[in-house]
Design a protein around this motif. Structure first.
Motif, short mmCIF file in Angstrom:
data_model
loop_
_atom_site.label_atom_id
_atom_site.label_comp_id
_atom_site.label_asym_id
_atom_site.label_seq_id
_atom_site.Cartn_x
_atom_site.Cartn_y
_atom_site.Cartn_z
N LEU A 186 0.82 -1.21 0.00
CA LEU A 186 0.00 0.00 0.00
C LEU A 186 0.86 1.27 0.00
CD1 LEU A 186 -2.81 1.26 0.14
CD2 LEU A 186 -2.72 1.04 2.63
N PHE A 187 1.96 1.25 0.77
CA PHE A 187 2.79 2.44 0.89
C PHE A 187 4.04 2.41 0.00
CE2 PHE A 187 0.33 2.42 4.85
CZ PHE A 187 -0.21 3.72 4.78
N ALA A 188 4.15 1.39 -0.85
CA ALA A 188 5.28 1.33 -1.78
C ALA A 188 5.16 2.47 -2.78
CB ALA A 188 5.31 -0.01 -2.50
N GLY A 189 6.23 3.23 -2.97
CA GLY A 189 6.21 4.33 -3.92
C GLY A 189 5.24 5.44 -3.51
N PHE A 190 5.05 5.62 -2.22
CA PHE A 190 4.13 6.63 -1.71
C PHE A 190 4.44 8.00 -2.31
CE2 PHE A 190 2.85 9.90 1.29
CZ PHE A 190 1.58 9.51 1.63
N PRO A 191 3.44 8.80 -2.72
CA PRO A 191 2.00 8.61 -2.50
C PRO A 191 1.33 7.78 -3.58
CG PRO A 191 2.36 10.75 -3.47
CD PRO A 191 3.73 10.16 -3.26
N GLY A 192 2.05 7.45 -4.65
CA GLY A 192 1.45 6.71 -5.75
C GLY A 192 0.69 7.64 -6.68
N ARG A 193 0.33 7.14 -7.85
CA ARG A 193 -0.43 7.92 -8.82
C ARG A 193 -1.91 7.83 -8.48
NH1 ARG A 193 0.86 6.98 -15.04
NH2 ARG A 193 2.84 7.77 -14.22
N SER A 194 -2.54 8.95 -8.27
CA SER A 194 -3.93 8.98 -7.85
C SER A 194 -4.86 8.33 -8.87
CB SER A 194 -4.39 10.42 -7.61
OG SER A 194 -5.70 10.45 -7.08
N GLY A 195 -5.71 7.43 -8.39
CA GLY A 195 -6.71 6.77 -9.22
C GLY A 195 -6.21 5.58 -10.00
N GLU A 196 -4.92 5.29 -9.96
CA GLU A 196 -4.36 4.18 -10.72
C GLU A 196 -4.31 2.91 -9.86
OE1 GLU A 196 -0.59 3.92 -13.58
OE2 GLU A 196 -0.01 3.94 -11.46
N ILE A 198 -2.60 -0.70 -9.38
CA ILE A 198 -1.40 -1.42 -9.78
C ILE A 198 -1.35 -2.77 -9.06
CG2 ILE A 198 -0.11 0.69 -10.22
CD1 ILE A 198 1.31 0.23 -7.53
N GLU A 199 -0.51 -3.67 -9.57
CA GLU A 199 -0.26 -4.95 -8.90
C GLU A 199 1.14 -4.93 -8.32
OE1 GLU A 199 -0.88 -8.35 -11.33
OE2 GLU A 199 -3.06 -8.27 -11.15
N VAL A 200 1.23 -5.32 -7.06
CA VAL A 200 2.52 -5.40 -6.37
C VAL A 200 2.74 -6.84 -5.95
CG1 VAL A 200 3.89 -4.57 -4.41
CG2 VAL A 200 2.25 -3.04 -5.54
#
Length: 201
Positions: A186-196, A198-200
């Motif tokens: 959830l916090f990988a690459g925070f804040p992340g791209r809004s609305g996208e 992804i699979e981790v």
């Protein structure tokens, strides 16, 4: 001709590692430039969402996993009494088919997306109810972790959710394992791209 069976056995011996690999975690985050600017990097209190069983062992495991990732990623320093909060919602349920789920579900309360940028309900709140999640050899466990970072007034600054599905008898279904995996994704690459989404792995 006798080498072929040997090679087949060697291939079969390697196969379980691929078959038993944990399923990917799907992650979605929501925020705006304005809310991220307001978020900053100060102290934060990690709390269960309203309706959670605050005394439940599973609840505490997920709270600790979220706190660890906030601290590890330099997002915020968890501590009690801070005005800002990381509100944690968790839902675990038994999936008996590709889409259908059994009525046995853990989690009650508000849906995900209750902040400034509502985007649909994504699950309930709370854990710790003393029921078995096992549902047979083919049953799967769906686990969803949703976190909302709020300011001192309760306004939503960042929202994210992570979910995965694993076999109910596998090691990956254990509370500590799934809590760590979901919080980390959830916090990988925070804040992340809004609305996208992804699979981790």
């Amino acid at each position: 001709m006798r080498l072929a069976p040997v090679l087949m056995l060697a291939a079969l011996a390697l196969a379980p590692s691929a078959v038993q690999a944990a399923s990917p975690v799907e992650v979605t985050r929501f925020h705006t430039p304005a809310t991220l600017a307001a978020l900053g990097r100060g102290p934060i209190t990690v709390v269960p969402a309203p309706g959670s069983d605050v005394s439940g062992i599973e609840t505490r495991v997920f709270l600790e996993a979220v706190a660890a990732e906030l601290n590890r990623g330099g997002i915020a320093v968890p501590g009690s009494g801070a005005p800002r909060t990381a509100e944690v919602r968790v839902t675990r349920s038994v999936a008996t088919g590709e889409r259908a789920r059994s009525p046995v579900s853990v989690g009650v309360g508000g849906g995900f997306g209750s902040g400034n940028y509502r985007h649909g309900g994504l699950g309930g709140v709370g854990l710790g109810i003393g029921i078995g999640l096992g549902g047979g050899s083919k049953a799967m466990i769906d686990t969803e972790l949703a976190v909302t970072l709020r300011d001192g007034s309760g306004a939503s600054l960042w929202e994210g959710r992570a979910d995965t599905r694993v076999k109910d008898k596998s090691r990956d279904a254990a509370t500590q394992v799934v809590a760590t995996r979901l919080a980390r994704a959830l916090f990988a690459g925070f804040p992340g791209r809004s609305g996208e989404t992804i699979e981790v792995r």
